[in-house]
Design an enzyme around this catalytic site. Sequence first.
Site, PDB file in Angstrom:
ATOM      1  N   SER A 194       0.832  -1.198   0.000  1.00  0.00           N
ATOM      2  CA  SER A 194       0.000   0.000   0.000  1.00  0.00           C
ATOM      3  C   SER A 194       0.877   1.264   0.000  1.00  0.00           C
ATOM      4  O   SER A 194       1.675   1.465  -0.907  1.00  0.00           O
ATOM      5  CB  SER A 194      -0.962  -0.055   1.192  1.00  0.00           C
ATOM      6  OG  SER A 194      -1.996   0.884   1.058  1.00  0.00           O
ATOM      7  N   ASP A 244      -9.711  -5.125  -4.616  1.00  0.00           N
ATOM      8  CA  ASP A 244      -9.129  -4.153  -3.684  1.00  0.00           C
ATOM      9  C   ASP A 244     -10.022  -2.918  -3.644  1.00  0.00           C
ATOM     10  O   ASP A 244     -10.151  -2.199  -4.627  1.00  0.00           O
ATOM     11  CB  ASP A 244      -7.720  -3.774  -4.164  1.00  0.00           C
ATOM     12  CG  ASP A 244      -6.938  -2.956  -3.138  1.00  0.00           C
ATOM     13  OD1 ASP A 244      -7.549  -2.124  -2.450  1.00  0.00           O
ATOM     14  OD2 ASP A 244      -5.717  -3.159  -3.048  1.00  0.00           O
ATOM     15  N   HIS A 260      -7.580  -5.703  -0.335  1.00  0.00           N
ATOM     16  CA  HIS A 260      -6.387  -4.888  -0.109  1.00  0.00           C
ATOM     17  C   HIS A 260      -5.443  -5.548   0.896  1.00  0.00           C
ATOM     18  O   HIS A 260      -4.225  -5.545   0.725  1.00  0.00           O
ATOM     19  CB  HIS A 260      -6.803  -3.505   0.385  1.00  0.00           C
ATOM     20  CG  HIS A 260      -5.673  -2.530   0.469  1.00  0.00           C
ATOM     21  ND1 HIS A 260      -4.960  -2.107  -0.632  1.00  0.00           N
ATOM     22  CD2 HIS A 260      -5.119  -1.880   1.530  1.00  0.00           C
ATOM     23  CE1 HIS A 260      -4.031  -1.243  -0.268  1.00  0.00           C
ATOM     24  NE2 HIS A 260      -4.100  -1.095   1.048  1.00  0.00           N
TER      25      HIS A 260
END
Length: 278
Positions: free
Chosen positions: A97, A229, A258
């Site tokens: 991320s 995601d 995610h």
Amino acid sequence: MPYITTKDHVEIFYKDWGSKDAQPIMFHHGWPLSSDDWDAQMLFFVQQGYRVVAHDRRGHGRSAQVCHGHDMDHYAADAFAVVEALDLRNAVHIGHSTGGGEVARYVAKHGEPSGRTAKAVLVSAVPPLMLKTEANPEGLPIEVFDGFRAALAANRAQFFTDVPAGPFYGFNREGATTHPGVIQNWWRQGMMGSALAHYEGIKAFSETDQTGDLESISVPTLVLHGDDDQIVPIADAALKSIKLLKNGSLKVYPGFPHGMLTTNADILNADLLAFVKA
């Protein structure tokens, strides 16, 4: 606890497990978490004989809650400070991320120029740019990130419950199995950090254009993303990043969220190991 001090006098907490003679793998965590988010990967790779290193980003986890430097340049410089202090060479850098953005900036500005980086992995990563602009019409509108800031400022503890209980791990999907411990651990990591670092970090992960970083990276780079995601939509992230990388490969996971490094750690760990060994 082990710390290094950066050039701008910020104390950064780190973990360093395994033989100092083994190839190092350094893990870069996402917002608003800490190095603890890599437990499943660090335990796996240290048992495979690697040296595993992870740090808490400035303002996050156990690192100093400073009022400055909550941007991608400082994130990357802090990572390099850890690398230099531990003298990591031939390292594989894996980022999730926001940590994927940190890895991209680190490899482009520090890792490759210093000759210390062997490979990189971007998992559910924010590059090249999350924000919708004229040049990036597929991005998310600024109102989405303004909403994050408003929710954090109004009630950070509740916001840090709602995110993992809902879209982060896909627990809001019909038929999903919810794991309360995972939600609590996300909340725990988030609440250890600084509200200011988290607030200012939203701008860092959403508005930093990393097109140039990706274009300059030449080491083998693996891009991993779930097609469900809900935090960093794949169409504006991995599917664009792979076109910018000189030496990239892409793997898409149907239905994965995610937070797939936690929910699907067995699958992700096997794929990461194969890439590291290749």
